[in-house]
Design a protein around this motif. Structure first.
Motif: not given
Lengths: 148, 264
Positions: B151-152, B155, B198, B201
């Motif tokens: 997820s990081e 983004v 999220l 995250a």
């Protein structure tokens, strides 16, 4: 453990990061592989020195010194200026993390952690600069032929 | 009076004026595209000597090149160049370096240099839009490098792409420090919004990954190198630049924190 998961994850991401920067710096496609290799070497040495118990400064110094030797060799081989390989190649050891924490603790107001991370960032920065200078000075003392 | 205006070599230009102008064109190009100050000084001096100058003096910092040349035929010239907007274009630096080498090996006459420099100005290794995927990949690679997960990385990929867009539209239009400030603000805002949306995250990891694109790490390295090699003024100026850029990152991040109400 030397070959940990972190090792492989960082190896691959250091390469991708270096290549991304190389394209941003407009390193032409035929030099991309060498610029990427320079990034890998730099990171590998940095990782190894820290793994063996060396300080951040020593790790950054050794890694950037070897990267400079590598870049100077590539420069002579490919008839291109050394920064083409060296500038993207030192990116993986730029202290982005330390700088972030420096900033974060400055904003939060935790001055002891701020000072700690600032020192870390400065030591790595000075290590990188020192490594490049040590080799550049040595190269400038070599018998003169023509500019690389 | 029959004045030739089509010829690129100005009417009445003495030998000294001509060779210094051409040498400075090469030096200016190098400085604009990320060449080191010492490289610029060496190149200008070497080109002038290759074309027979008796005496050359060159002094360069990041924003100015000053040079003076004496020719054996008695002509002399002193010129200066003010350099605005510097970026990093290793392809152009490489081409200019090759041009300088050709000049010093007498493979190219002064009359042909204008055309070569014109070609180099138009040359490009990549389409400008490649900056968008390149910075996206770099930001997300470093988010994972500093311990981020999927997820990081996603983004950071998005924010990196946005940096590429900001870069395309801002370069040459707004001040570089202002660009860094805006980028850091956007990165801080988006990473904390993403962390809220999220859930899992880590906004810090996303910030570190994207900050790698803004951090003046390379600038600081070259500044130090200049200082230690004795180019005190150029090195000092670059150090100031790097410190200001770091402050701008901190300030942009602070603004984003203020907007988000400390939800970090």
């Amino acid at each position: 453990m030397f070959f940990s998961t972190v090792f492989f994850v960082q190896l691959i991401t250091a390469l991708l990061g270096t290549l991304g920067f190389a394209v941003l710096f407009r390193v032409r496609t035929k030099h991309l592989a060498l610029a990427g290799a320079c990034g890998i070497f730099t990171w590998l040495l940095y990782y190894t020195v820290i793994f063996l118990g060396g300080s951040l400064f020593l790790a950054a110094f050794v890694a950037s010194a070897v990267a400079t030797v590598f870049a100077e060799c590539c420069a002579r081989w490919r008839h291109a200026p050394a920064p083409v390989f060296l500038v993207p190649g030192t990116i993986p050891i730029v202290p982005g993390g330390a700088l972030y924490y420096t900033m974060r603790y400055l904003l939060i107001g935790d001055f002891s952690l701020f000072a700690e991370y600032l020192m870390q960032a400065l030591l790595v920065g000075i290590g990188i600069g020192g490594g490049i200078v040590a080799i550049s000075v040595a190269v400038s003392l070599l018998p003169k032929k023509k500019q690389a | 009076m029959n004045v030739q205006t089509t010829n690129s070599i100005a009417v009445g230009e003495s030998t000294a004026e001509l060779i210094l102008r051409l040498a400075l064109d090469v030096g200016e190009g190098m400085l604009k595209n990320g060449g080191e100050v010492s490289r610029v000084e060496n190149t200008v001096a070497r080109i002038c000597r290759a074309w027979g100058a008796d005496h050359v003096e060159v002094f360069s910092i990041i924003s100015v090149i000053n040079a003076s040349v004496h020719m054996p035929n008695g002509t002399r010239s002193t010129q200066m160049r003010r350099i605005h907007a510097t970026g990093t274009d290793m392809y152009k630096l490489e081409l200019l370096n090759a041009l300088s080498r050709d000049i010093c090996e007498h493979k190219i006459a002064p009359e042909e240099v204008d055309a070569r420099i014109g070609q180099i100005k138009r040359a490009r290794a990549y389409h400008p839009y490649t900056a968008i995927p390149a910075s996206a990949v770099a930001a997300s690679a470093f988010a994972v490098f500093f311990g981020g997960g999927l997820s990081e990385a996603l983004v950071a990929l998005f924010i990196g792409a946005l940096f590429g867009v900001i870069d395309l539209f801002a370069t040459g239009r707004i001040n570089d420090l202002a660009k860094t400030l805006v980028s850091a603000f956007v990165a801080g805002l988006l990473s904390s919004v993403a962390a809220l949306l999220l859930g899992g995250a880590d906004s810090g990891i996303i910030m570190i990954g994207t900050i790698m694109l803004l951090v003046p790490g390379v600038a600081f390295g070259t500044a130090l190198r200049d200082l230690l090699c004795g180019d005190l003024i150029a090195g000092g100026l670059k150090t100031m630049q790097a410190i200001l850029a770091s402050l701008m990152i901190a300030f942009g991040y602070l603004l984003s924190m203020a907007v988000m109400g400390g939800a970090l």
